[in-house]
Enzyme design. Structure first.
Site, PDB file in Angstrom:
ATOM      1  N   SER A   1      36.507  37.494  46.741  1.00  0.00           N
ATOM      2  CA  SER A   1      36.701  38.640  47.634  1.00  0.00           C
ATOM      3  C   SER A   1      38.145  38.717  48.068  1.00  0.00           C
ATOM      4  O   SER A   1      38.861  37.701  48.112  1.00  0.00           O
ATOM      5  CB  SER A   1      35.822  38.486  48.877  1.00  0.00           C
ATOM      6  OG  SER A   1      36.331  37.463  49.722  1.00  0.00           O
ATOM      7  N   ASP A   2      38.603  39.936  48.375  1.00  0.00           N
ATOM      8  CA  ASP A   2      39.835  40.029  49.147  1.00  0.00           C
ATOM      9  C   ASP A   2      39.533  39.368  50.492  1.00  0.00           C
ATOM     10  O   ASP A   2      38.369  39.243  50.899  1.00  0.00           O
ATOM     11  CB  ASP A   2      40.251  41.492  49.324  1.00  0.00           C
ATOM     12  CG  ASP A   2      41.735  41.637  49.621  1.00  0.00           C
ATOM     13  OD1 ASP A   2      42.367  40.633  50.035  1.00  0.00           O
ATOM     14  OD2 ASP A   2      42.279  42.736  49.437  1.00  0.00           O
ATOM     15  N   TRP A   3      40.576  38.945  51.170  1.00  0.00           N
ATOM     16  CA  TRP A   3      40.386  38.140  52.377  1.00  0.00           C
ATOM     17  C   TRP A   3      39.663  38.956  53.455  1.00  0.00           C
ATOM     18  O   TRP A   3      40.138  40.006  53.881  1.00  0.00           O
ATOM     19  CB  TRP A   3      41.737  37.634  52.859  1.00  0.00           C
ATOM     20  CG  TRP A   3      42.109  36.278  52.326  1.00  0.00           C
ATOM     21  CD1 TRP A   3      42.509  35.197  53.064  1.00  0.00           C
ATOM     22  CD2 TRP A   3      42.101  35.819  50.968  1.00  0.00           C
ATOM     23  NE1 TRP A   3      42.743  34.105  52.237  1.00  0.00           N
ATOM     24  CE2 TRP A   3      42.506  34.462  50.947  1.00  0.00           C
ATOM     25  CE3 TRP A   3      41.783  36.415  49.745  1.00  0.00           C
ATOM     26  CZ2 TRP A   3      42.586  33.710  49.777  1.00  0.00           C
ATOM     27  CZ3 TRP A   3      41.871  35.670  48.573  1.00  0.00           C
ATOM     28  CH2 TRP A   3      42.262  34.342  48.599  1.00  0.00           C
TER      29      TRP A   3
END
Length: 443
Positions: free
Chosen positions: A230-232
């Site tokens: 995932s993106d953060w």
């Protein structure tokens, strides 16, 4: 038995030794930048760091360690030179290795769909083919130094305004021909270690929970075997994202989402096979990173001085000259006499904005400003300077007027004027978009 089959069996045996709690813990980070390690079962962690135009390794206070700042992707793409991008990525990989990093979070392959996007500097192009070819070169350049990459942000993350919640409504044809084409070229032809799922929704479904693209497209059609991350802080429903094919949530959730996955499996809401699948991919990727570390020990590294020269070369190749009226340029030193008077206008000449703002912002270890370079190159002529405008601060109209008048008065006496204009971070950066295409009013 083939070596690949033996590796698969070894990974499966190690996974079977894990408890369900341990397996769930592997699905999120151990920390902000590191995956989970289970040393007892010989499961290696790997360390990630922001890219893509230099290594942004965070200190505990949130600032970054110094690194070479290479031109951002927007400038690299203006070179139209895959071989140059390959070399830049290899240099970044060397610096990442020196800092103990296993994965560079880059290249960014999103399409420049609007000129207002605050993160356009971090992406190659509005053209899918060019973006894909240069993304492929970047991945291969990093691989030449045994460094993994993570292509991002998959996909349709084309604006910063409301990026965490926006729903990108796109036709299937536009998705295929425009938005995922760069990812397809880079993933199929260069095999990056990781693919990062974006914040936004696509046609109603969050990118981190979109099985059509994380599994059906990536795995079944493109035959991708790496890790999805995932993106953060982009995860919403962790059990749903595991089911969709998102292997790793970043950063660490403090165990909160690990427990949700555990309970979903215990209550029959999430098949254990989905957890096992992601765990095995993470084990295999950890092994891959460990093997890379061993191989990097044998590499000859080119060194910081070489990297600085390469950054300068890349910057020069990426220059775009829009107009050269009356063949004014170049201002050749040999054509200028000791009586020549050149005026430099603009704070950006002394404090250049060499990159965009946000998570990819590199703490450049060496910056030569245009003013310094001009003084070195044109030492035999008279160089003068005027601010001309205020930058990154609110100046009164009277103060702005005085700055303009000073610049105009000096310009009247000059043989040539070099005017440095541009946008501050407050107008264009990750997390916000430009409101228009205008320069700041006082410029």
């Amino acid at each position: 038995m083939k070596s690949s089959e033996r590796e698969t069996l070894s990974i499966r045996r190690r996974r079977r030794k894990l408890t369900l709690k341990q397996k769930c813990s592997m699905l999120s980070g151990q920390s902000k930048w590191k995956s989970q390690e289970i040393a007892k079962e010989n499961i290696c962690s790997f360390t990630m760091s922001d890219g893509p135009h230099g290594v942004r390794q965070e200190k505990t206070d949130g600032t970054a360690f110094p690194s070479t700042c290479f031109p951002p992707e927007v400038t690299l793409a203006s070179s139209w030179n895959p071989a140059l991008v390959y070399r830049v990525a290899a240099a970044i990989a060397e610096e990442a290795a020196e800092k103990g990093i296993d994965v560079i979070l880059g290249p960014g392959l999103n399409i420049k769909r609007s000129p207002l996007c605050g993160r356009n500097f971090e992406y190659f192009s509005e053209d899918p083919l060019l973006s894909g070819i240069l993304g492929k070169a970047y991945i291969q350049g990093a691989k030449s130094r045994f460094m993994e990459t993570c292509v991002k942000h998959f996909f349709a993350n084309n604006q910063e305004y409301h990026r965490m919640t926006v729903d990108a409504q796109i036709s299937k044809r536009a998705i295929r021909e425009i938005y995922i084409r760069p990812f397809e070229i880079a993933i199929r032809e260069a095999d990056p270690g990781m693919v990062m799922a974006a914040y936004n929704r696509v046609n109603g479904v969050y990118a981190t929970e979109n099985q059509d693209y994380l599994s059906n497209l990536l795995r079944d059609q493109w035959h991708y075997h790496g890790v999805t991350v995932s993106d953060w802080s982009a995860v919403h429903q962790r059990a749903d994202s595991v089911k969709a094919g998102l292997d790793l949530e970043m950063p660490a959730s403090g165990g909160v989402n690990d427990e949700k996955v555990y309970q979903a499996v215990k209550h029959g809401q999430l098949p254990i096979a989905d957890v096992n699948r992601s765990v095995e991919r993470l084990i295999a990727f950890g092994d891959r990173c460990e093997e890379n570390r061993k191989k990097r020990k044998e590499l000859h590294r080119s060194g910081k001085a070489s990297h600085r020269r390469l950054a300068r070369e890349a910057g020069a190749e990426g220059i775009v000259l829009l107009e050269n009226k009356h063949h004014l340029l170049p201002l050749c030193p040999e054509k200028l006499s000791a009586e020549s008077h050149v005026l430099v206008v603009g704070p950006l000449a002394k404090s250049p904005r060499i990159q965009g703002g946000g998570s990819s912002q590199v703490n450049a270890d060496d910056v030569c400003s245009p003013w310094e370079a001009l003084n070195q190159t044109y030492s035999q002529i008279h160089l003068d300077y005027a601010n001309g405008y205020a930058f990154e601060k609110q100046a009164t109209s009277q103060a702005q007027k005085r700055l303009r008048e000073e610049a105009v008065n000096k310009a009247e006496k000059a043989d040539a004027v070099l005017l440095f204009l541009g946008l501050p971070d407050s107008i264009e950066s990750e997390s916000w978009d430009r409101k228009d295409m205008n320069l700041p009013q006082d410029q």
